[in-house]
Structure formats: C-alpha cells, structure tokens
Enzyme design. Structure first.
Site, mmCIF file in Angstrom:
data_model
loop_
_atom_site.group_PDB
_atom_site.id
_atom_site.type_symbol
_atom_site.label_atom_id
_atom_site.label_comp_id
_atom_site.label_asym_id
_atom_site.label_seq_id
_atom_site.Cartn_x
_atom_site.Cartn_y
_atom_site.Cartn_z
ATOM 1 N N ASP A 85 -2.712 6.537 -3.163
ATOM 2 C CA ASP A 85 -1.543 5.889 -2.552
ATOM 3 C C ASP A 85 -0.908 4.833 -3.458
ATOM 4 O O ASP A 85 -1.279 4.682 -4.628
ATOM 5 C CB ASP A 85 -1.917 5.281 -1.199
ATOM 6 N N ASP A 113 -5.849 2.584 -3.468
ATOM 7 C CA ASP A 113 -7.117 2.473 -2.755
ATOM 8 C C ASP A 113 -7.395 3.656 -1.823
ATOM 9 O O ASP A 113 -8.498 3.786 -1.307
ATOM 10 C CB ASP A 113 -7.246 1.125 -2.018
ATOM 11 N N ARG A 114 -6.392 4.509 -1.590
ATOM 12 C CA ARG A 114 -6.625 5.659 -0.704
ATOM 13 C C ARG A 114 -6.813 6.936 -1.520
ATOM 14 O O ARG A 114 -6.369 7.001 -2.664
ATOM 15 C CB ARG A 114 -5.434 5.866 0.227
ATOM 16 N N LYS A 160 -11.493 -0.292 -0.771
ATOM 17 C CA LYS A 160 -11.619 1.149 -0.878
ATOM 18 C C LYS A 160 -11.041 1.565 -2.220
ATOM 19 O O LYS A 160 -10.278 0.815 -2.822
ATOM 20 C CB LYS A 160 -10.932 1.843 0.289
ATOM 21 N N SER A 179 0.809 -1.223 0.000
ATOM 22 C CA SER A 179 0.000 0.000 0.000
ATOM 23 C C SER A 179 0.838 1.267 0.000
ATOM 24 O O SER A 179 1.603 1.505 -0.916
ATOM 25 C CB SER A 179 -0.943 -0.041 1.196
ATOM 26 N N HIS A 180 0.729 2.048 1.073
ATOM 27 C CA HIS A 180 1.384 3.355 1.134
ATOM 28 C C HIS A 180 2.801 3.262 1.700
ATOM 29 O O HIS A 180 3.470 4.276 1.829
ATOM 30 C CB HIS A 180 0.547 4.271 2.022
ATOM 31 N N LYS A 232 -1.596 -10.182 -0.267
ATOM 32 C CA LYS A 232 -2.920 -10.244 0.345
ATOM 33 C C LYS A 232 -3.803 -11.139 -0.497
ATOM 34 O O LYS A 232 -3.724 -11.109 -1.731
ATOM 35 C CB LYS A 232 -3.481 -8.819 0.360
ATOM 36 N N ASP A 271 -1.101 1.583 -3.874
ATOM 37 C CA ASP A 271 -1.913 0.595 -4.590
ATOM 38 C C ASP A 271 -3.267 1.156 -5.039
ATOM 39 O O ASP A 271 -4.127 0.401 -5.502
ATOM 40 C CB ASP A 271 -2.120 -0.652 -3.720
HETATM 41 C C1 VG1 Z 1 -4.034 1.165 8.316
HETATM 42 C C2 VG1 Z 1 -5.257 2.041 8.476
HETATM 43 C C3 VG1 Z 1 -6.506 1.241 8.160
HETATM 44 C C4 VG1 Z 1 -6.387 0.670 6.745
HETATM 45 C C5 VG1 Z 1 -5.110 -0.143 6.622
HETATM 46 C C6 VG1 Z 1 -4.875 -0.620 5.204
HETATM 47 O O1 VG1 Z 1 -4.085 0.080 9.212
HETATM 48 O O2 VG1 Z 1 -5.340 2.552 9.789
HETATM 49 O O3 VG1 Z 1 -7.629 2.071 8.288
HETATM 50 O O4 VG1 Z 1 -7.490 -0.153 6.454
HETATM 51 O O5 VG1 Z 1 -3.985 0.662 6.995
HETATM 52 O O6 VG1 Z 1 -4.833 0.438 4.298
HETATM 53 P P1 VG1 Z 1 -3.284 0.077 10.611
HETATM 54 O O7 VG1 Z 1 -3.548 -1.272 11.201
HETATM 55 O O8 VG1 Z 1 -1.845 0.338 10.295
HETATM 56 O O9 VG1 Z 1 -3.854 1.198 11.413
HETATM 57 V V1 VG1 Z 1 -3.974 0.253 2.829
HETATM 58 O O10 VG1 Z 1 -4.206 1.593 1.895
HETATM 59 O O11 VG1 Z 1 -2.481 0.054 3.554
HETATM 60 O O12 VG1 Z 1 -4.486 -1.186 2.209
HETATM 61 CO CO CO Z 2 -3.489 1.309 0.009
#
Ligand code: VG1
Ligand code: CO
Length: 543
Positions: free
Chosen positions: A277, A281-282, A376, A113-114, A126, A279
């Site tokens: 971000d 989704d944000r 998302k 992700s980010h 995943k 991937d």
């Molecule tokens: C974080 C965010 C959560 C989100 C997750 C995956 O998780 O708080 O809201 O769903 O990242 O997002 P955590 O456990 O670090 O708080 V993504 O864009 O990384 O798939």
């Molecule tokens: Co993401």
C-alpha cells in the site's frame, strides 16, 4: 526561533484515529494546523531534549513541505538530531526499523496509508515511540488533550534544507541527517530470510509480479527483489513513487490493485503476485487466479515459520485483531502456543511483541508483521512467502489448500460501506447494541446466537482498558459477524461488516467466500438493518 500564538487558528482539538491523524490535504494546509498538531505531540512527550527523532513519509503530496515545518519545530523544541529519509521518504516499516536500530527517542511518520493522495487527496501524521511502534492510546489521548489547550508553538526561523542531499546539516542547533531510506531495512530482511534460497528460486525460472502501486515500496522492492534476489527487471510494476500515486488508490486488495489482479487472472499469469500500500505496511498475496485472504496468510506464515531462518526456533505466540478470522487460532492450538485477540490497529500489538508474548501478528486488513519491527510490514510478508515457496517448491494454491485440509477453512469476507452519513452509522450501531439483551439464543437462518458484546480489551502487560472496539455476534456453529466503524476515514463514516464461518469439510473448501457466506450475509442485514440505515443496497468494497 520564534513563538507563534494562535489567536487566528482554526484548530479545535484533533483526535488521532486508528493510526494517527488523517485529513484532507486542504485541512493540513490551513495556517498553523500542522504546526499545532506537531507541537501538541511534543508537548505530550517528556525528556527528549538533545535526543534523536526519525522523520519520513510515503512520498505523497505535502510530504516534503510538512517535513520542512516539522524540522523547524523539532529544532525549536530542543531535539538534538533528526534522521530523515532521502527526499523525505521512509516506508512505515522502514521508519520503525530505523527507530529501533538507532535507538531513537521516537519518530514521526507522514502518511495516510492506502488513502488516495495528491492536492485533493488525504494526508496524515502519526507519532511512533522508541520501540518503533505507533504511540499507544495513553499517548494519543495525551496528544489530543494538548490539542485542546494549545496556545502557541515554537518554530525555528531558518531556511528550508535540501532533503535530497545525503549527509548532515544544521537547523538551528539541531543536526539533521539525511539517510538512505532503504539500506537499514534491506539489511534487516537479509537477516531474517534465506536470500540464497530465494535467489536460487528465481534462477530456476520462478516468475512473480510485485505491484508497488506507485507508492513507497517501489524503491525497496526493486532493491531487494530485482537487485539482491535477482528477479528479472519488470518483476516490480508501478515501481516509481508518485505524489498522487498515479491517481490511484494505493490499497492492495482485489478492487484497487487491478493492474496486478488483471495479470494474475490472465493466461500467462506468473507463479506469484503481491502488492503493497501507500506507506508499505500492507500486503496482498496472490497465486495464479487465486487470492489468499490476509487472515489465511497469517495462519500459513505461522504454520510454516520454522522453515524461515529468522523464525526457525519457533514462535512465542500469535496475535490477531478481533475481526481477523480465527484461522491463526487453529495453528496456535496445534503449535501449543498462545493466541491473543486485540482491538483493531497495530498499536495494540506493541506490548505483546515487547514482552515476547507474540512473535507474529496480523490483521484482516492486509496487515502482517512480526517482532522484527513494531509496524506491519508489506514487503516482509512477501519475502516470508517467497522463502516458504523456495523451501516447499509448491504453488501458492497447493500450500493454502493443504493448510485448509489440515486445519479447516475459515471462510472470510469484509464488507465496507464507505462515506455513509455519520449520524446514520452511529444510529445503526446504537440500535444494534440495544438488541444485544435479547439476541442470545435466537436463531437467524441456520445460525443460533451464542454471544454478543461490544468488544473491549485489557492489555495483558500494562492492564490498560480499551472499550467500544466493535460489536460482535458469535454463533453456535462457530461463525461470527462483527460491526465496526472505521477510525481512518476522512469522509463521513465507514461501516465495516466482518463475516466468518468455519468448515472442516474439504469437499466445500473450493467454494467462493461470498457463496459460502451468503446465508450469513443475509442474516447480517436482518440483524443490523444495513440498507435502512446506510441507504445502500450493497457494500462499496468487498475484500
Ligand atoms: C484500518 C484497518 C485496520 C488498520 C488501519 C491502519 O482501520 O481496518 O486494521 O490497522 O486501517 O492501516 P479502520 O479503523 O479504518 O478500520 V494502515 O495501512 O492505514 O496504517
Ligand atoms: Co498502510
């Protein structure tokens, strides 16, 4: 096909976190590591022989190498067909869209992700189920159980295939089809939004910048915003996906999306700014010198959904993660629909969307989405905003201020303490929990504690129970603070402190969130002893 035994494996059972397994690239590069995890995924699934799997990732370093390995393991395990995005690319929401459209058995998404990428960065994997969404806890638990007892994996002894070449190839007896990563997603967006109206908006001279942060959304944003909707070239910045995201941290917030923030803070700021971000989704939504919190964004989308073709018949309900502000609750109340409060992580929305209990979902962590996929979706949120802007012909700021005037403003901020000592973070949480017995009724600053608990959730559909989802403290004046440890980090622990207060007083709505929350921030320190446990005198990231 060959069967590998694992006598020399460093693999000692791997637990997927909030969204899959995330580790340093170097961890994934250990012999047999990825293979073991992929075999453990397949071992936890049933009846997939001959069926279709979707595979793609955000293009980060190790993406293509991992895909070649996954294809060989999928072939040896008996999948019939695997669809792979060209060059191994698929944004997370696009992967979800493809799984759903082709009614695939499931999908594997490669992304952290980010989190930063590159040889010294992070990698992740995943598994998504047939509804297109992240595997629910019972599946991730089963995967984990298999990682503890795995002794061998099956892998086809074949050559790598060309991931750039569109069309079909055989890997063993399994067909691999390389698909265009953008086509299906584009078509879905065109069904949901009024492209003609948005086109007219751009034709009228409306200006925007979309920061793809050198991550996966570049090709999608160029195709949709610049080619289909006629936004001028240059609307999409940092649009070429790079294996290391250009050395950046592809997290769309005020700290990391600095290229965009500089533009939106400047004198010649465009009318609308957005970023996505690693991937895809944000999303982050900005007006000129104006930041829309993700919690507010969800509430604004819900309140204006009737203006958008895909949602014109109304919403079945709204769902938000527990730490997300209650702004959406006020809209749900006005619309007389249900609002669900789930633990952090998109996987908890899947059942609600499948059962049509909720139409829109959101998290404070820059995640917004709907029943169109089961992830998302960053670009979707941007198009939703564009559609609203095209209909209402008002600025981002005016729309949000009018929203606050009508529903009240939920001041909101999240303070992250990244990479702190894991044991110290654990101790902070335990100590906090031990105070819960006598916190109730106590006064902190001007706030009196109304309730405190360790959040747990019973899924209304399958009745599964998720416990230990964050310590929350609610006050009589409606403000809240929540303490939670991240499940996605790869170094030490990350403590997240979520702060919220509510005001219907429009004369206060112009305040900066940190200002409005200053007292609560002080009380959070008082209650949890953050400095003492983390050794930090300020958060590493404030959103
Ligand atoms: C974080 C965010 C959560 C989100 C997750 C995956 O998780 O708080 O809201 O769903 O990242 O997002 P955590 O456990 O670090 O708080 V993504 O864009 O990384 O798939
Ligand atoms: Co993401």
């Amino acid at each position: 096909m060959s069967i590998q035994t694992l006598s020399t494996s460093p693999f000692e059972g791997q637990k997927p976190g909030t969204s899959g397994l995330r580790k340093k690239v170097s961890v994934f590069q250990q012999p047999h590591y990825l293979e073991n995890f992929v075999q453990s995924i397949f071992d936890s699934l049933e009846d997939f022989r001959g069926k279709t799997l979707v595979v793609g990732g955000d293009g980060r370093y190790y993406n293509q190498t991992a895909i070649q390995t996954i294809l060989k393991i999928a072939a040896a395990n008996g999948f019939g067909r695997v669809l792979v995005g060209q060059n191994g690319l698929l944004s997370t929401p696009a992967a979800s869209a493809v799984i759903r459209k082709l009614q695939a058995f499931g999908g594997i998404i490669l992304s952290a992700s980010h989190n930063p990428g590159g040889p010294n960065g992070d990698f992740g994997i995943k598994y998504n189920i047939s509804n297109g969404g992240p595997a629910p806890e019972k599946v991730t638990e089963a995967i984990y159980e298999h990682t503890l007892k795995i002794t061998e994996y099956r892998i086809a002894d074949t050559a790598d295939i060309d991931l750039a070449q569109m069309g079909e190839t055989l890997v063993g007896e399994m067909t691999v089809e390389i698909i265009d990563p953008v086509t299906d997603y584009d078509a879905l967006m065109e069904e949901l939004f009024d492209f003609e109206k948005i086109k007219a908006l751009f034709q009228s001279g409306f200006t925007m910048r979309f920061d793809a942060m050198h991550a996966i959304t570049g090709p999608y944003a160029r195709s949709i915003l610049e080619e289909k909707l006629g936004a001028p070239p240059g609307t999409v910045i940092n649009g070429v996906p790079l294996e290391d995201f250009g050395g950046g941290h592809p997290d769309p917030n005020l700290t990391y999306a600095h290229d965009l923030v500089d533009i939106m803070d400047g004198d010649n700021a465009p009318q609308f700014g957005a970023a996505s971000d690693g991937d895809g989704d944000r999303n982050m939504i900005l007006g000129p010198r104006f930041f829309v919190t993700p919690s507010d964004s969800l509430a604004v989308l819900a309140a204006n959904a009737h203006l958008v073709p895909g949602y014109k018949d109304g919403l079945a309900g709204i769902a938000r993660s527990m730490p997300t502000s209650e702004a959406a609750d006020h809209v749900a109340e006005a619309l007389d629909i249900d609002c669900y409060e789930t633990p952090t992580g998109w996987k908890f929305f899947g059942n609600l969307l499948d059962a049509n209990f909720a139409t829109l979902c959101g998290e404070e962590s820059f995640g917004t989405g709907s029943n169109h996929v089961r992830e998302k979706d960053g670009l979707w949120a941007v198009l939703f905003w564009l559609n609203i802007l095209a209909v209402r012909q008002q600025s981002v700021q005016t729309i949000v201020r009018e929203h606050w005037a009508k529903y009240g403003r939920n001041f909101y901020s999240r303070h992250d303490y990244e990479g702190v000592d894991s044991q110290a973070a654990q101790e902070l949480m335990e100590k906090l929990y031990s105070t819960f017995g006598h916190l109730k009724g106590q006064q902190f600053g001007s706030h009196v504690v109304e309730y405190c608990d360790d959040f747990s959730y019973i899924d209304p559909i399958d009745h599964s129970i998720s416990t230990n989802q964050g310590m929350r403290i609610g006050f009589q004046d409606g403000s809240r603070m929540i303490f939670r440890l991240s499940g996605t980090g790869t170094e030490g622990a990350t403590l997240r402190v979520y702060l919220e207060s509510f005001s219907q007083d429009t004369t206060k709505h112009h305040l900066d969130a940190q200002e409005a929350l200053a007292d609560l921030i002080e009380q959070a320190e008082e209650i949890a002893g953050i400095k003492k446990y983390t050794g930090r005198d300020k958060p590493s990231v404030i959103t």
